[in-house]
Design an enzyme around this catalytic site. Structure first.
Site, mmCIF file in Angstrom:
data_model
loop_
_atom_site.group_PDB
_atom_site.id
_atom_site.type_symbol
_atom_site.label_atom_id
_atom_site.label_comp_id
_atom_site.label_asym_id
_atom_site.label_seq_id
_atom_site.Cartn_x
_atom_site.Cartn_y
_atom_site.Cartn_z
ATOM 1 N N LYS A 118 42.828 26.396 39.430
ATOM 2 C CA LYS A 118 41.891 27.034 38.594
ATOM 3 C C LYS A 118 40.992 25.703 38.263
ATOM 4 C CE LYS A 118 41.551 30.745 36.407
ATOM 5 N NZ LYS A 118 41.804 32.235 37.169
HETATM 6 N N1 GLU Z 1 39.134 34.497 38.880
HETATM 7 C C1 GLU Z 1 39.861 35.356 39.506
HETATM 8 C C2 GLU Z 1 41.248 35.365 39.261
HETATM 9 O O1 GLU Z 1 41.750 34.908 38.240
HETATM 10 C C3 GLU Z 1 39.494 35.391 41.030
HETATM 11 C C4 GLU Z 1 39.779 33.944 41.782
HETATM 12 C C5 GLU Z 1 39.542 33.818 43.218
HETATM 13 O O2 GLU Z 1 39.098 34.952 43.610
HETATM 14 O O3 GLU Z 1 39.711 32.923 43.652
HETATM 15 O O4 GLU Z 1 42.066 35.732 39.772
#
Ligand code: GLU
Length: 427
Positions: A118
Site C-alpha cells: 500500500k
Molecule cells: N485500492 C484497491 C484496494 O485496496 C485496489 C488495489 C489494486 O488494484 O492494486 O484493494
C-alpha cells in the site's frame, strides 16, 4: 475478544484501521496448521517500508514538502507486490502498514498472484491544483525509483486517486526507466492500457458477494433495503449496479456532508445525475437530509460502509437492525463493533472478501498489459464474478463447518495459503 494487534506492538502510531487489520491475526493464526512464532514474526513485519520526503513547487512559487509512503508487506505467494495509493491528510505509516497487510490477505483469499502493498501521500488533495497534484505524483514516482515496476510492485488507485494519477505515474516511470510497460500501474485510462471494467470493479465486487450471501440467507436481493455510506467510486458504482442489474431498493446514501434518505427508495439514476451536476447530494428532491450518524442506524436489510475506516462503531453495532453489513471500504467495522455484531448474529462480509473486485480487475489489467492482448468487458466481468464467487463459497463453507464468522473464515483461508507458501519456499 481481540488480542493485541501485531501493529500495536511495533508501530509508532496506531489507528483504527491498524488495530482492525491486525486484531484477528494471532488468534486465527493459532488455528492454522504450520503456524509458529517464526511465522508470526515474518507476518508481523513488512518486507520493506519506504518513506519519502517530497518537495514540490506550488503554483504560487513557494515550496512545500510532503511525506509519502510505500509499504510492501509480504510476497511469499510469489508475484509482485500490489496495492493502491491514497492521498489523504491522515495518511500515516501505521495506516499504510495495516492496509498493506490487508492486501496480502485479500490477494491470498481470491487466489491472485500478488503480495500485499500500500502507498500513501499525506496531503489534502482538495487544496492542491491539478498541476500541483501532477508534480506531486510525478515526484513521488521518481522517489520510489526501482521499488516499483511491472515485476516488483504495482500501484493502483485508492482513496482520492484515480486513472489520471495512474497515467502520470506510468508516464514518469516510463521516462525514468526507459521502459514503456504500462504494467507498472493499474487502474489506468483505457487509452493507455487500462482494462475494461476496472473503474467499476470494486463496486461490482461488493455487489457480487452481497448477492451470494443474500442467496445463502434466503433473502431476495430485489426485496431488500440497502443503505450505502459513501458515494464515491465504490459506493456509487455499487448503488448503480444494485439498482440497474438487481432492482434493489436503496433507501439511503451519504457522502462527507451528510445523507439523503427516503424509506420508500431513492431514485438512483436521478441521484447519480444530481451528484454529477451539483457536486453534492444535498437538496436532492424527494428525500430527507440526515447526518451520517443518523443514516447508519436507520432500518435496512443491508448496510454497506463504503467510506473510510472506523465508521461502524459500537453505537452503530448496537443500534442497527441490518441483517448484513458489507465492508466495501477497508476496515470500516471497529474491533469493538465487530464483537457486538457477532453476538447479535449480524453477518459481516469482511473487507478482504467484499472489496477485492478492484485488485482482481487490476490483476486482469496487468495480465492484459503483459500479453498485449485486450479483453472485452463481458469477459472481464465474467472472470471477476467467477473468482469472487469461488472465494465467497470457500469462505462461507469454512465458516459453516467451523461455526465461525466470515471474517475469521476468510482470514483462516488466506493465512493457510500464505503460511504454506512461506514453508515451501523456506527462509
Ligand atoms: N485500492 C484497491 C484496494 O485496496 C485496489 C488495489 C489494486 O488494484 O492494486 O484493494
Amino acid at each position: 475478544m481481540s488480542t493485541p494487534g501485531i501493529l500495536q506492538k511495533n508501530l509508532d502510531q496506531t489507528s483504527l484501521s491498524a488495530e482492525t487489520a491486525a486484531s484477528f491475526l494471532e488468534q486465527v493464526a493459532k488455528k492454522v496448521p504450520g503456524f509458529d512464532d517464526a511465522i508470526l514474526n515474518i507476518l508481523t513485519y513488512s518486507k520493506r517500508e519506504i518513506i519519502v520526503e517530497i518537495p514540490i513547487r506550488l503554483d504560487d512559487g513557494s515550496v512545500s514538502v510532503f511525506r509519502g509512503y510505500r509499504v510492501q508487506h509480504n510476497n511469499s505467494r510469489g508475484g509482485p507486490f500490489k496495492g493502491g495509493l491514497r492521498f489523504h491528510p491522515e495518511v500515516n505509516l501505521a495506516e499504510v502498514r495495516a492496509l498493506a497487510i490487508l492486501m496480502t490477505w485479500k490477494a491470498a483469499l481470491v487466489k491472485i498472484p500478488f503480495g500485499g502493498a500500500k502507498g500513501g501521500i499525506c496531503c489534502d488533495p482538495k487544496k492542491l491544483s491539478k498541476t500541483e497534484l501532477e508534480r506531486l505524483t510525478r515526484a513521488y514516482t521518481e522517489h520510489l525509483g526501482d521499488n516499483i515496476g511491472p515485476y516488483n510492485d504495482i500501484p493502483a488507485p485508492d482513496v482520492n486517486t484515480n486513472a489520471q494519477i495512474m497515467a502520470w505515474m506510468f508516464d514518469e516511470y516510463a521516462k525514468s526507466h526507459n521502459n514503456c510497460s504500462p504494467a507498472v500501474v493499474t487502474g489506468k485510462p483505457i487509452e493507455i492500457g487500462g482494462s475494461e471494467g476496472r473503474e467499476e470493479a470494486t463496486g461490482r465486487g461488493v455487489v457480487i458477494v452481497t448477492k451470494d450471501l443474500l442467496k445463502d440467507l434466503k433473502l431476495d436481493i430485489s426485496e431488500s433495503k440497502f443503505i450505502i455510506q459513501g458515494f464515491g467510486n465504490v459506493g456509487a458504482n455499487a448503488a448503480r449496479i444494485l439498482h440497474y442489474e438487481y432492482g434493489a431498493k436503496i433507501i439511503g446514501v451519504s457522502n462527507v456532508e451528510g445523507a439523503v434518505f427516503n424509506k420508500n427508495g431513492l431514485n438512483i439514476p436521478e441521484l447519480l445525475s444530481y451528484q454529477s451536476k451539483h457536486k453534492t447530494l444535498k437538496g436532492f428532491p424527494n428525500s430527507e437530509w440526515l447526518t451520517n450518524d443518523e443514516l447508519l442506524v436507520q432500518d435496512c436489510d443491508v448496510l454497506i460502509p463504503a467510506a473510510l475506516a472506523g465508521s461502524i462503531n459500537e453505537r452503530v453495532a448496537k443500534e442497527t437492525n441490518a441483517k448484513v453489513i458489507v465492508e466495501a471500504a477497508n476496515a470500516p467495522v471497529t474491533i469493538q463493533a465487530d464483537a457486538i455484531l457477532n453476538e447479535r448474529k449480524i453477518h459481516v462480509i469482511p473487507g478482504i472478501l467484499a472489496n477485492p473486485g478492484g485488485v482482481i480487475v487490476s490483476y486482469f489489467e496487468w495480465v492484459q498489459n503483459l500479453q498485449q492482448l485486450y479483453w472485452e468487458r463481458h469477459e472481464v466481468i465474467t472472470r471477476l464474478d467467477k473468482l469472487l464467487t469461488e472465494a465467497y463459497k470457500r469462505t462461507y463453507r469454512i465458516s459453516v463447518e467451523n461455526n465461525c464468522s466470515l471474517r475469521e473464515s476468510a482470514l483462516r483461508i488466506a493465512l493457510t495459503d500464505v503460511i504454506k507458501s512461506i514453508q515451501v519456499r523456506g527462509f
